[in-house]
Enzyme design. Structure first.
Site, PDB file in Angstrom:
ATOM      1  N   HIS A 118       0.839  -1.206   0.000  1.00 16.14           N
ATOM      2  CA  HIS A 118       0.000   0.000   0.000  1.00 16.14           C
ATOM      3  C   HIS A 118       0.864   1.241   0.000  1.00 16.14           C
ATOM      4  CE1 HIS A 118       0.353   0.784   4.422  1.00 16.14           C
ATOM      5  NE2 HIS A 118       0.377  -0.536   4.518  1.00 16.14           N
ATOM      6  N   ASP A 120      -0.205   4.361   1.072  1.00 17.49           N
ATOM      7  CA  ASP A 120      -0.479   5.348   2.119  1.00 17.49           C
ATOM      8  C   ASP A 120       0.285   5.015   3.405  1.00 17.49           C
ATOM      9  OD1 ASP A 120      -2.184   3.064   2.363  1.00 17.49           O
ATOM     10  OD2 ASP A 120      -3.453   4.160   3.774  1.00 17.49           O
ATOM     11  N   ASP A 153       6.362   0.434   6.606  1.00 14.74           N
ATOM     12  CA  ASP A 153       4.928   0.247   6.400  1.00 14.74           C
ATOM     13  C   ASP A 153       4.410   1.342   5.492  1.00 14.74           C
ATOM     14  OD1 ASP A 153       2.296  -0.451   6.640  1.00 14.74           O
ATOM     15  OD2 ASP A 153       2.077   0.163   8.719  1.00 14.74           O
ATOM     16  N   GLU A 187      -5.017   1.696   2.906  1.00 13.15           N
ATOM     17  CA  GLU A 187      -4.928   0.536   3.801  1.00 13.15           C
ATOM     18  C   GLU A 187      -5.033   0.957   5.256  1.00 13.15           C
ATOM     19  OE1 GLU A 187      -3.339  -2.525   6.431  1.00 13.15           O
ATOM     20  OE2 GLU A 187      -2.496  -0.546   6.138  1.00 13.15           O
ATOM     21  N   ASP A 214       1.124 -10.256   0.605  1.00 19.55           N
ATOM     22  CA  ASP A 214       1.017  -8.880   1.111  1.00 19.55           C
ATOM     23  C   ASP A 214       1.889  -8.730   2.357  1.00 19.55           C
ATOM     24  OD1 ASP A 214       0.101  -6.269   1.309  1.00 19.55           O
ATOM     25  OD2 ASP A 214      -1.897  -6.786   2.061  1.00 19.55           O
TER      26      ASP A 214
END
Ligand SMILES: [Zn+2]
Length: 474
Positions: A118, A120, A153, A187, A214
């Site tokens: 992801h 974001d 992340d 996400e 993922d």
């Protein structure tokens, strides 16, 4: 009497016999894998990740509108940084900001591979800014690390996958199996507009992948008691997520004449009742697979416990947090020190074990607390994901890739407590796994969504190698 003791001794011996038999019967489930050669990625990859960090693609809340300048800037940066990828793969933008790349394979009979991530990131807590080693969106590169929000992340993953594809293209590699790269934009606020829409889009096209992979699994270092080797945790499923508001409404009154049942006292009692009546620990899928894979690698006495869950279930399951957790997170009530409030509310967050549902958790709450307390679901809710297989061909391929790169690593399946975009992909992939080889120990764990999020250059190279080899192995 003597007979009694002899009988007791016999029973004890039988139990010890069963314990030992089960312990020795447990054999390692680790696969032998061909060692994989290290591929050379230049230092430019650190610059690229650093630049990616500078785009403030922050998710604030489900309803907040994404910062289009940040996302479009980030997309332009990807086009400029990965020219071969953008020339050879098709790119669709789903819901304006989410990315779906497709690298067509030569053999349409082979089911595709989907690599997820992801774009974001979570915001930075302003009061903690000063505690950062470098500004969180500066993308500082030190001798050893790249620092910034998104390094762990989850921009690190997206950029690493794109680097791997770019490298493979530069080597004229042609995949036989189609590869999708799916990268959502929300996400951190549930993925409802990003990953969910990507999955719906692929489903409408009739895509059925062999595997989707993922974030949400990692290389754990020193996190499993008694095990020195790093443990690669491939999470096969994730817990559900639900919050419920407990609401107490009364007529209130003057604090000089408190009623027997005070609004706040009633609410407090409900919270205590919930904490004292936790949902039970259960040996469900995929915890059972975790015991099978982890057990043989443990020191003797822990191995004995894992080999005999019929006797040691409680201790093991408590250690693995294998139940639906109950966490009061918000409390609210009262306006003045001499007024008994008419309303008091608390929010309780539950992470739901596979096998249970949002509905069954609500029923549990209502059975445990007073019926005078109202219960309402609040905010984002999702049931636990299905559980993927630890015996599939995809799992074996993934395991071989990991063991080929790190022969000393123990690979085990597991269940993740937090949520990921992966939960939306079960309908379009036979198996959905969460794993990238980010190294985590008890210290670096707190950097997720926290202060000084950073990744070491060495570990970033490992994620690059893994992405590169995984594509080749599929
Ligand atoms: Zn994430």
């Amino acid at each position: 009497m003597k007979k009694f003791f002899l009988g007791l001794l016999f029973v004890l011996l039988v139990i010890v016999g069963i314990l030992l038999f089960n312990t020795f019967r447990m054999s390692s489930k680790q696969v032998e894998a061909e060692p994989l050669a290290k591929v050379d990625f230049s230092d430019q990859v650190y610059q690229n990740l650093s630049k990616a960090i500078t785009y403030q693609t922050i998710s604030l809340s489900e309803d907040a509108i994404p910062d289009s300048a940040a996302f479009f800037g980030f997309h332009r940066f990807l086009e400029e940084t990965f020219p071969l990828t953008h020339a050879n793969l098709s790119l669709e933008k789903i819901n304006t900001y989410s990315l779906l790349y497709k690298w067509e394979g030569s053999d349409p009979s082979k089911k595709p591979l989907i690599m997820m991530s992801h774009q974001d990131v979570v915001p930075v807590d302003q009061p903690t800014l000063g505690a950062w080693e470098a500004a969180p969106f500066e993308g500082k590169i030190t001798d050893t690390h790249i620092i910034g929000r998104g390094t762990m992340d989850d921009k690190g993953t997206l950029i690493a996958v794109l680097e791997a594809v770019e490298k493979l293209l530069s080597e004229n590699y042609k995949p036989t199996r189609t590869l999708y790269i799916a990268s959502g934009h929300d996400e951190e606020v549930g993925g409802g507009k990003g990953a969910a829409e990507i999955a719906a889009h692929l489903k409408a096209q009739g895509v059925q992948a062999a595997m989707a992979i993922d974030e949400g699994g990692y290389l754990a270092e020193g996190l499993v008691p008694g095990v020195n080797a790093p443990v690669a945790i491939i999470n096969l499923a994730e817990k559900g997520f639900a919050s419920f508001r407990l609401i107490v409404e009364t007529n209130g009154g003057h604090s000089s004449a408190p009623p027997r049942e005070n609004t706040i006292g009633m609410l407090a009692q409900a919270i205590v009742d919930l904490e004292n009546n936790q949902l039970p620990y259960k040996l469900v899928k995929p915890i059972d697979s975790q015991l099978e894979y982890m057990g043989p690698e443990l020191p003797f006495f822990t191995r004995m416990a894992f080999a005999n869950p019929w006797l040691f279930k409680k201790q093991i399951l408590e250690g693995l947090n294998a139940h639906t957790t109950t966490a009061p997170t918000i409390i609210d009530g009262g306006v003045k020190n001499n007024v008994i409030p008419t309303v008091a509310e608390a929010t309780i967050n539950f992470r739901i074990l596979p096998g249970e549902t949002i509905e069954s958790v609500k029923a549990h709450i209502e059975s445990v607390i007073s019926e005078k307390v109202r219960v309402e679901p609040v905010g984002f809710l999702t049931n636990p994901s299905p559980v993927s297989s630890a015996d599939s061909e995809s799992y074996q391929r993934l395991q071989r890739t990991i063991r080929g790169l790190y022969p000393d690593v123990i690979v085990v399946p597991g269940l993740v407590g937090g949520g990921t975009d992966a939960r939306y992909f079960y309908e379009i992939a036979e198996d959905v796994y969460r794993f990238y080889p980010m190294r985590l120990n008890s210290e670096s764990m707190s950097r997720f969504h926290g202060i000084d999020e950073k990744i070491s250059k060495e570990n970033y190279q490992e994620i690059l190698q893994f992405s590169y080899q995984l594509i080749r192995n599929f």
